[in-house]
Design a protein around this motif. Sequence first.
Motif, PDB file in Angstrom:
ATOM      1  N   TYR A  84      24.685 -24.082 -47.931  1.00 26.72           N
ATOM      2  CA  TYR A  84      23.751 -24.602 -46.929  1.00 26.72           C
ATOM      3  C   TYR A  84      23.042 -23.461 -46.208  1.00 26.72           C
ATOM      4  O   TYR A  84      21.867 -23.580 -45.844  1.00 26.72           O
ATOM      5  CB  TYR A  84      24.480 -25.498 -45.936  1.00 26.72           C
ATOM      6  N   VAL A  88      18.988 -22.938 -45.452  1.00 29.72           N
ATOM      7  CA  VAL A  88      18.399 -22.675 -44.139  1.00 29.72           C
ATOM      8  C   VAL A  88      17.656 -21.346 -44.124  1.00 29.72           C
ATOM      9  O   VAL A  88      16.550 -21.238 -43.582  1.00 29.72           O
ATOM     10  CB  VAL A  88      19.498 -22.708 -43.057  1.00 29.72           C
ATOM     11  N   TYR A  93      14.991 -24.546 -42.185  1.00 26.01           N
ATOM     12  CA  TYR A  93      15.328 -25.910 -41.777  1.00 26.01           C
ATOM     13  C   TYR A  93      16.217 -25.914 -40.528  1.00 26.01           C
ATOM     14  O   TYR A  93      17.115 -25.084 -40.383  1.00 26.01           O
ATOM     15  CB  TYR A  93      16.052 -26.626 -42.927  1.00 26.01           C
ATOM     16  N   THR A  95      18.748 -28.426 -38.400  1.00 31.92           N
ATOM     17  CA  THR A  95      19.504 -29.671 -38.532  1.00 31.92           C
ATOM     18  C   THR A  95      19.336 -30.558 -37.310  1.00 31.92           C
ATOM     19  O   THR A  95      18.938 -30.108 -36.230  1.00 31.92           O
ATOM     20  CB  THR A  95      20.997 -29.383 -38.742  1.00 31.92           C
ATOM     21  N   ASP A  96      19.696 -31.832 -37.473  1.00 35.40           N
ATOM     22  CA  ASP A  96      19.630 -32.761 -36.340  1.00 35.40           C
ATOM     23  C   ASP A  96      20.518 -32.302 -35.191  1.00 35.40           C
ATOM     24  O   ASP A  96      20.125 -32.397 -34.023  1.00 35.40           O
ATOM     25  CB  ASP A  96      20.045 -34.169 -36.796  1.00 35.40           C
ATOM     26  N   ASN A 133      27.364 -27.252 -34.099  1.00 37.22           N
ATOM     27  CA  ASN A 133      26.496 -27.484 -35.247  1.00 37.22           C
ATOM     28  C   ASN A 133      27.139 -26.851 -36.475  1.00 37.22           C
ATOM     29  O   ASN A 133      28.281 -26.391 -36.414  1.00 37.22           O
ATOM     30  CB  ASN A 133      25.078 -26.938 -35.004  1.00 37.22           C
ATOM     31  N   TRP A 134      26.431 -26.807 -37.572  1.00 36.07           N
ATOM     32  CA  TRP A 134      27.040 -26.342 -38.826  1.00 36.07           C
ATOM     33  C   TRP A 134      27.445 -24.873 -38.760  1.00 36.07           C
ATOM     34  O   TRP A 134      28.348 -24.449 -39.469  1.00 36.07           O
ATOM     35  CB  TRP A 134      26.100 -26.593 -40.003  1.00 36.07           C
ATOM     36  N   VAL A 155      26.349 -32.093 -40.549  1.00 35.59           N
ATOM     37  CA  VAL A 155      25.077 -32.370 -41.220  1.00 35.59           C
ATOM     38  C   VAL A 155      24.880 -33.880 -41.254  1.00 35.59           C
ATOM     39  O   VAL A 155      25.768 -34.625 -41.661  1.00 35.59           O
ATOM     40  CB  VAL A 155      25.027 -31.784 -42.646  1.00 35.59           C
ATOM     41  N   SER A 156      23.735 -34.315 -40.805  1.00 36.35           N
ATOM     42  CA  SER A 156      23.406 -35.735 -40.802  1.00 36.35           C
ATOM     43  C   SER A 156      22.957 -36.172 -42.191  1.00 36.35           C
ATOM     44  O   SER A 156      22.776 -35.342 -43.097  1.00 36.35           O
ATOM     45  CB  SER A 156      22.283 -35.999 -39.794  1.00 36.35           C
ATOM     46  N   ASP A 159      19.816 -34.413 -42.906  1.00 34.49           N
ATOM     47  CA  ASP A 159      20.038 -33.019 -43.308  1.00 34.49           C
ATOM     48  C   ASP A 159      20.523 -32.923 -44.754  1.00 34.49           C
ATOM     49  O   ASP A 159      20.121 -32.021 -45.494  1.00 34.49           O
ATOM     50  CB  ASP A 159      21.081 -32.366 -42.398  1.00 34.49           C
ATOM     51  N   SER A 303      25.955 -36.599 -36.696  1.00 33.00           N
ATOM     52  CA  SER A 303      26.648 -35.464 -37.316  1.00 33.00           C
ATOM     53  C   SER A 303      27.998 -35.294 -36.650  1.00 33.00           C
ATOM     54  O   SER A 303      28.132 -35.490 -35.446  1.00 33.00           O
ATOM     55  CB  SER A 303      25.821 -34.181 -37.171  1.00 33.00           C
TER      56      SER A 303
END
Length: 315
Positions: A84, A88, A93, A95-96, A133-134, A155-156, A159, A303
């Motif tokens: 991932y 990114v 990108y 993420t939500d 977050n991630w 990750v949603s 995502d 997420s």
Amino acid sequence: MNQASHKACCTPNRGLIDRPDCAEQKTPTSSDGRPDLDTAVIPGGNAILGTRFPLIPNDGEESRKAPVLRQFKMTTTTITNAEYAAFVQSTGYVTDAERYGWSFVFWAQLPDSTSETQAVAGTEWWRKVEGANWRHVAGPGSEAGWQPDHPVVHVSWNDAKAFASWVGGRLPTEAEWEHAARGGLGDIPYPWGTREPDDETFQPCNIWQGRFPQDNLALDGHLTTAPAKSFEPNGFGLYNMVGNVWEWAAEPYKIPSLKRAVRQKLASMKGFKLLKGGSFLCHRTYCWRYRIAARSGASPDTSLAHQGFRVVFDQ
């Protein structure tokens, strides 16, 4: 097998806290930086969808008409943090969870430095954590817990779909996911067969052992996520198809039923997307959804610290 008493799944949704309006991001594209994903060929044929031995009423586990599937490829593991990160880095990108500024974290994962957090009513072990977050799986101060070979989490569905499109794939349908998880063994509850994991001698996957949500004995060796490639693969060479992290599927969460209770449940889950496989937080006494036919759902922008995904490719 007897039916389990119905309990809500241990997956809260972003809308239970707050949910500002936001448009779905366009999927970025790039000709560079795509990771070399390890995939397995999943033979086509008559799929099995659901089971003749459902355990949780009103979840839609019962046998349903399944399509005849064409051969496809599936990543042998859920997408990892390293994979991932390549996405990114190549696309920029966001993420939500990063756009909202927070995500859901299990209470026992929180660093000692975490300030007061908001609990989710009814599932108080889930906390709204600012900055989770991630990259920061338990919020600020948890950077050391980021491991490149573990499943990417927080990750949603949005995502996950974006990543899948970037690598030229897509999220699996429920029929594809169940067909792949069974590994050619038919209507079985688990990827390895019929033997039930327990808190004593048999831990073939990463789920909870002990008294949920207070005491995790970690007899399987993991308090939270395990490496994406761990435990024994199933007959198709796929790892951790149950346990470890929930996996997003392509479809909306739906249950074909005329029961009033089911219709009311679906009304409260309008727009939700399907999740399969259970996670490291599942235990038979609470969330017995680490079975192939088991199901859950969440809003596409939700997420959590136990949600990931894998990718399929058409052939």
